[in-house]
Design a protein around this motif. Structure first.
Motif, PDB file in Angstrom:
ATOM      1  N   THR A   1       0.864  -1.172   0.000  1.00 37.68           N
ATOM      2  CA  THR A   1       0.000   0.000   0.000  1.00 37.68           C
ATOM      3  C   THR A   1       0.903   1.224   0.000  1.00 37.68           C
ATOM      4  OG1 THR A   1      -1.589  -1.223   1.334  1.00 37.68           O
ATOM      5  CG2 THR A   1      -1.885   1.160   1.196  1.00 37.68           C
ATOM      6  N   GLU A   2       0.711   2.106  -0.995  1.00 40.68           N
ATOM      7  CA  GLU A   2       1.564   3.298  -1.109  1.00 40.68           C
ATOM      8  C   GLU A   2       0.726   4.553  -0.917  1.00 40.68           C
ATOM      9  OE1 GLU A   2       3.183   2.833  -5.011  1.00 40.68           O
ATOM     10  OE2 GLU A   2       4.654   1.357  -4.364  1.00 40.68           O
ATOM     11  N   ASP A   3       1.328   5.558  -0.305  1.00 44.83           N
ATOM     12  CA  ASP A   3       0.657   6.831  -0.087  1.00 44.83           C
ATOM     13  C   ASP A   3       1.623   7.951  -0.458  1.00 44.83           C
ATOM     14  OD1 ASP A   3      -1.278   8.709   0.792  1.00 44.83           O
ATOM     15  OD2 ASP A   3      -0.198   8.882   2.699  1.00 44.83           O
ATOM     16  N   PHE A   4       1.257   8.738  -1.482  1.00 46.35           N
ATOM     17  CA  PHE A   4       2.067   9.886  -1.886  1.00 46.35           C
ATOM     18  C   PHE A   4       1.434  11.148  -1.331  1.00 46.35           C
ATOM     19  CE2 PHE A   4       3.079   6.808  -5.205  1.00 46.35           C
ATOM     20  CZ  PHE A   4       4.456   6.934  -5.277  1.00 46.35           C
ATOM     21  N   SER A   5       2.269  12.055  -0.846  1.00 48.25           N
ATOM     22  CA  SER A   5       1.753  13.339  -0.373  1.00 48.25           C
ATOM     23  C   SER A   5       2.798  14.421  -0.652  1.00 48.25           C
ATOM     24  CB  SER A   5       1.426  13.274   1.124  1.00 48.25           C
ATOM     25  OG  SER A   5       2.576  12.948   1.866  1.00 48.25           O
ATOM     26  N   ARG A   6       2.305  15.634  -0.731  1.00 48.66           N
ATOM     27  CA  ARG A   6       3.213  16.760  -0.966  1.00 48.66           C
ATOM     28  C   ARG A   6       3.385  17.516   0.341  1.00 48.66           C
ATOM     29  NH1 ARG A   6       3.209  21.132  -5.820  1.00 48.66           N
ATOM     30  NH2 ARG A   6       4.999  22.288  -5.033  1.00 48.66           N
TER      31      ARG A   6
ATOM     32  N   ASN B   1       7.687  21.845  -0.655  1.00 49.34           N
ATOM     33  CA  ASN B   1       8.215  21.698  -2.016  1.00 49.34           C
ATOM     34  C   ASN B   1       8.717  20.292  -2.303  1.00 49.34           C
ATOM     35  OD1 ASN B   1       7.677  24.356  -2.650  1.00 49.34           O
ATOM     36  ND2 ASN B   1       9.685  25.075  -1.925  1.00 49.34           N
ATOM     37  N   THR B   2       8.386  19.354  -1.471  1.00 49.71           N
ATOM     38  CA  THR B   2       8.875  17.984  -1.683  1.00 49.71           C
ATOM     39  C   THR B   2       7.696  17.010  -1.694  1.00 49.71           C
ATOM     40  OG1 THR B   2       9.158  17.568   0.673  1.00 49.71           O
ATOM     41  CG2 THR B   2      11.076  18.446  -0.503  1.00 49.71           C
ATOM     42  N   TYR B   3       7.962  15.883  -2.267  1.00 51.29           N
ATOM     43  CA  TYR B   3       6.982  14.799  -2.255  1.00 51.29           C
ATOM     44  C   TYR B   3       7.441  13.732  -1.282  1.00 51.29           C
ATOM     45  CZ  TYR B   3       4.834  16.828  -6.355  1.00 51.29           C
ATOM     46  OH  TYR B   3       4.177  17.677  -7.203  1.00 51.29           O
ATOM     47  N   GLN B   4       6.482  13.204  -0.593  1.00 50.87           N
ATOM     48  CA  GLN B   4       6.795  12.168   0.392  1.00 50.87           C
ATOM     49  C   GLN B   4       5.992  10.921   0.048  1.00 50.87           C
ATOM     50  OE1 GLN B   4       6.363  13.483   4.446  1.00 50.87           O
ATOM     51  NE2 GLN B   4       5.947  11.418   5.178  1.00 50.87           N
ATOM     52  N   MET B   5       6.656   9.772   0.111  1.00 51.37           N
ATOM     53  CA  MET B   5       5.961   8.519  -0.155  1.00 51.37           C
ATOM     54  C   MET B   5       6.100   7.619   1.068  1.00 51.37           C
ATOM     55  SD  MET B   5       6.591   5.530  -2.929  1.00 51.37           S
ATOM     56  CE  MET B   5       7.358   4.283  -1.939  1.00 51.37           C
ATOM     57  N   GLU B   6       4.977   7.075   1.486  1.00 50.58           N
ATOM     58  CA  GLU B   6       4.989   6.076   2.549  1.00 50.58           C
ATOM     59  C   GLU B   6       4.432   4.798   1.956  1.00 50.58           C
ATOM     60  OE1 GLU B   6       3.154   7.103   6.231  1.00 50.58           O
ATOM     61  OE2 GLU B   6       4.063   9.092   6.274  1.00 50.58           O
ATOM     62  N   ALA B   7       5.081   3.707   2.281  1.00 49.19           N
ATOM     63  CA  ALA B   7       4.623   2.411   1.768  1.00 49.19           C
ATOM     64  C   ALA B   7       4.515   1.434   2.930  1.00 49.19           C
ATOM     65  CB  ALA B   7       5.591   1.880   0.726  1.00 49.19           C
ATOM     66  N   GLU B   8       3.459   0.639   2.872  1.00 50.36           N
ATOM     67  CA  GLU B   8       3.301  -0.429   3.850  1.00 50.36           C
ATOM     68  C   GLU B   8       3.344  -1.739   3.071  1.00 50.36           C
ATOM     69  OE1 GLU B   8       0.434  -0.851   7.450  1.00 50.36           O
ATOM     70  OE2 GLU B   8      -0.586  -1.715   5.706  1.00 50.36           O
ATOM     71  N   VAL B   9       4.222  -2.610   3.500  1.00 47.83           N
ATOM     72  CA  VAL B   9       4.384  -3.902   2.842  1.00 47.83           C
ATOM     73  C   VAL B   9       4.013  -4.982   3.856  1.00 47.83           C
ATOM     74  CG1 VAL B   9       5.987  -5.459   1.674  1.00 47.83           C
ATOM     75  CG2 VAL B   9       6.255  -2.980   1.418  1.00 47.83           C
ATOM     76  N   CYS B  10       3.022  -5.800   3.517  1.00 47.35           N
ATOM     77  CA  CYS B  10       2.620  -6.916   4.369  1.00 47.35           C
ATOM     78  C   CYS B  10       2.995  -8.210   3.644  1.00 47.35           C
ATOM     79  CB  CYS B  10       1.120  -6.896   4.636  1.00 47.35           C
ATOM     80  SG  CYS B  10       0.600  -5.468   5.600  1.00 47.35           S
ATOM     81  N   ILE B  11       3.755  -9.048   4.323  1.00 45.67           N
ATOM     82  CA  ILE B  11       4.214 -10.296   3.722  1.00 45.67           C
ATOM     83  C   ILE B  11       3.825 -11.454   4.629  1.00 45.67           C
ATOM     84  CG2 ILE B  11       6.205 -11.581   2.852  1.00 45.67           C
ATOM     85  CD1 ILE B  11       7.688  -8.904   2.633  1.00 45.67           C
ATOM     86  N   ILE B  12       3.333 -12.518   4.018  1.00 47.11           N
ATOM     87  CA  ILE B  12       3.018 -13.737   4.756  1.00 47.11           C
ATOM     88  C   ILE B  12       4.167 -14.717   4.533  1.00 47.11           C
ATOM     89  CG2 ILE B  12       1.437 -15.691   4.964  1.00 47.11           C
ATOM     90  CD1 ILE B  12      -0.782 -13.804   3.957  1.00 47.11           C
TER      91      ILE B  12
END
Length: 155
Positions: free
Chosen positions: A7-12, A15-26
């Motif tokens: 799951t990725e979330d981009f936000s501004r 003057n920069t862009y920030q990306m947060e990612a959540e990775v779920c692995i079984i």
């Protein structure tokens, strides 16, 4: 890849862009999970947060455990019957009847206060809580063969 969701979330932010990612692995292999976690921490440092693992058993894994326990119980019963036959100079024949009498399953437990939330448990306590146990009682009837006298075989 079928055991992983991202799951990725981009936000501004200014003057920069920030990306947060959540990775779920079984994972089905505890050692592999530890190796992946260690690699992520080593490569990404403080930019990565690894949540405590959530352990569970799939229905297939529980079914496999039940079968393995039953087969082991039948094997133990056969070995004991062989020992008894040897004691009386007999030999054990084929099984005539094998019946599963009782199967019990239970999970691990922790001897601590119930006020502990799952997040406050240590990894060892989490593993102990998630460990599944099973026992099986079987009833078996075997054919008993008498041993022939060796002298009779010579004639």
């Amino acid at each position: 890849e079928e055991n992983m969701t991202v799951t990725e979330d981009f936000s501004r932010v200014e003057n920069t862009y920030q990306m947060e990612a959540e990775v779920c692995i079984i994972f089905s292999d505890f050692g592999k999970m530890q190796n992946v976690c260690n690699l992520l921490i080593e490569k990404l440092g403080t930019s990565v947060t690894i949540s405590p693992p959530h352990f569970y058993h799939t229905p297939e894994a529980v079914d496999t455990l039940r079968r393995q326990v039953c087969v082991a119980a039948v094997g133990n019963t056969r070995r004991k019957a062989q020992e008894v036959c040897r004691l009386f100079g007999q030999s054990l024949g084929k099984p005539l009847l094998i019946r599963e009498e009782e199967t019990k399953e239970w999970g691990g437990h922790i001897d601590s206060h119930l006020s502990n939330s799952p997040d406050s448990l240590t990894l060892q306590e989490r593993i102990q809580n998630a460990t599944a146990y099973a026992s099986c009682r079987v009833f078996a009837v075997f054919e008993i063969k008498g041993k022939e006298n060796r002298r009779n075989k010579l004639f």
